[in-house]
Motif scaffolding. Structure first.
Motif, PDB file in Angstrom:
ATOM      1  N   GLN A 112     -60.264 -19.340  32.863  1.00  0.00           N
ATOM      2  CA  GLN A 112     -60.894 -18.430  34.123  1.00  0.00           C
ATOM      3  C   GLN A 112     -61.866 -17.290  33.614  1.00  0.00           C
ATOM      4  N   TRP A 113     -61.704 -16.656  32.493  1.00  0.00           N
ATOM      5  CA  TRP A 113     -62.588 -15.576  31.706  1.00  0.00           C
ATOM      6  C   TRP A 113     -63.605 -16.122  31.495  1.00  0.00           C
ATOM      7  N   ASP A 114     -63.770 -17.332  30.886  1.00  0.00           N
ATOM      8  CA  ASP A 114     -64.808 -17.874  30.149  1.00  0.00           C
ATOM      9  C   ASP A 114     -65.707 -18.273  31.358  1.00  0.00           C
ATOM     10  N   ASN A 115     -65.320 -18.800  32.501  1.00  0.00           N
ATOM     11  CA  ASN A 115     -66.214 -18.874  33.657  1.00  0.00           C
ATOM     12  C   ASN A 115     -66.599 -17.842  34.593  1.00  0.00           C
ATOM     13  N   ILE A 116     -66.322 -16.771  33.988  1.00  0.00           N
ATOM     14  CA  ILE A 116     -66.860 -15.456  34.580  1.00  0.00           C
ATOM     15  C   ILE A 116     -68.330 -15.042  34.254  1.00  0.00           C
ATOM     16  N   HIS A 117     -69.269 -14.688  34.956  1.00  0.00           N
ATOM     17  CA  HIS A 117     -70.512 -14.438  34.294  1.00  0.00           C
ATOM     18  C   HIS A 117     -70.613 -12.856  34.346  1.00  0.00           C
ATOM     19  N   VAL A 118     -70.535 -12.190  35.480  1.00  0.00           N
ATOM     20  CA  VAL A 118     -70.569 -10.867  35.768  1.00  0.00           C
ATOM     21  C   VAL A 118     -69.701 -10.305  36.707  1.00  0.00           C
ATOM     22  N   ILE A 119     -69.082  -9.211  36.660  1.00  0.00           N
ATOM     23  CA  ILE A 119     -68.072  -8.565  37.428  1.00  0.00           C
ATOM     24  C   ILE A 119     -68.839  -7.348  38.114  1.00  0.00           C
ATOM     25  N   TYR A 120     -69.184  -7.627  39.288  1.00  0.00           N
ATOM     26  CA  TYR A 120     -69.595  -6.459  40.198  1.00  0.00           C
ATOM     27  C   TYR A 120     -68.551  -5.628  40.802  1.00  0.00           C
TER      28      TYR A 120
END
Length: 326
Positions: A112-120
């Motif tokens: 799941q972390w690998d599938n995150i691009h950016v955290i706004y």
């Protein structure tokens, strides 16, 4: 013996009725869209009081890549279109509180972390408070815990919202809807609603909440994910009612401990135009789209950056602008 049979029948009927109510409210009607994959009647859900289940977003992140938006109702209508990439908008799920956001992120697995691009991450004026997250003791990967929490949340509020959901979906009389990615959409224009503030609005800046933001940043850095802190645009009507000492403390603390911040709070060309707002703090979609364009553009967002190097200069400018408005 006859009395005993009557009692058993009454107990059986009560259990059956309760099971039926739980099924109808939680699965068939599902007022808070906790089970979008079980949309039996395929009703279009309107967005009032939406409580998107964090479980469903865990599932989405397991299968596809997204950027994540954490915030409040002020960021709820940021969409994949406005940010130029697929997003999961958790603004109404965790409602901007750093404790809830950290607890949710801390439950992600590596895929799941690998599938995150950016955290706004929206740092709103009223969410930096000390809070024990209800998510701390919950296993988001456990279906049993998920359905148990759903059943336990069957209360008067949920029953009333179930009736409202049915009425609004049958009549089509609703102004908002929600996507399965948590994006809050407006179905038709909404007239500006003026709010009169009886006292100055304070900006909250509690130490434990700041510490949670630092933990969020540390967790994201550990997983090589960028965190973009930001503020949404408010109207001059709201900004003219601020408790100024709390604003100064808020910005100075953020700049010192967690900055930099993409600061869109006051933009003269939009803040003074009520056509850009539904009320003094909530955007129409057009302004949200304009904000999204800035957030996703590194060069443009840098122009709005506030950090420890320019926070005092920004506060002087903001005070002068607001004094001129008054």
């Amino acid at each position: 013996m006859k009395m005993k049979n009557e009692i058993l029948r009454l107990i059986a009927f009560t259990l059956l009725a309760m099971t039926l109510i739980v099924f109808i409210v939680n699965i068939v009607i599902d007022p808070f869209i906790e089970h979008p994959h079980l949309n039996i009647l395929h009703l279009k859900k309107f967005g009032q009081d939406f409580q998107s289940s964090p479980y469903q977003f865990y599932e989405k992140l397991s299968n596809n890549k997204y950027s994540i938006v954490f915030g409040t109702s002020h960021s709820a209508n940021l969409t994949s279109e406005s940010l130029g990439e697929p997003i999961l908008n958790m603004s109404l799920s965790t409602y901007g509180n750093p404790s809830d956001i950290y607890s949710w992120l801390n439950g992600l697995n590596q895929q799941q972390w690998d599938n995150i691009h950016v955290i706004y991450l929206l740092v709103d004026y009223h969410t930096l408070i000390d809070k024990i997250s209800p998510y701390d003791e919950m296993n988001f990967h456990s279906r049993r815990d998920f359905y148990q929490s759903t059943i336990q949340n069957l209360n008067r509020h949920k029953l009333l919202k179930s009736v409202e959901t049915v009425v609004k979906n049958v009549t089509g009389n609703y102004n908002t809807s929600i996507t399965d990615q948590g994006e809050y959409l407006y179905e038709r224009p909404i007239a500006f609603h003026k709010i009169n503030y009886s006292e100055p609005v304070k900006f909250h800046t509690q130490h434990k909440a700041i510490q949670k933001i630092k933990l969020i940043q540390s967790l994201a850095t550990k997983n090589s994910k960028p965190v973009i802190l930001f503020k949404t645009t408010f109207s001059s009507l709201f900004l003219s009612n601020l408790d100024w000492p709390s604003v100064q403390n808020h910005y100075r603390t953020l700049a010192r401990y967690v900055g930099p911040l993409v600061n869109l709070m006051y933009r003269p060309e939009y803040s003074t135009n009520i056509d850009m707002f539904r009320d003094p703090t909530h955007h129409v979609s057009k302004l949200s789209n304009l904000s999204g364009e800035i957030l996703m553009d590194e060069n443009r967002s840098h122009q709005f950056m506030v950090d420890k190097n320019n926070v005092e200069e920004y506060l002087i400018w903001l005070k002068r602008e607001l004094d001129d408005f008054l």
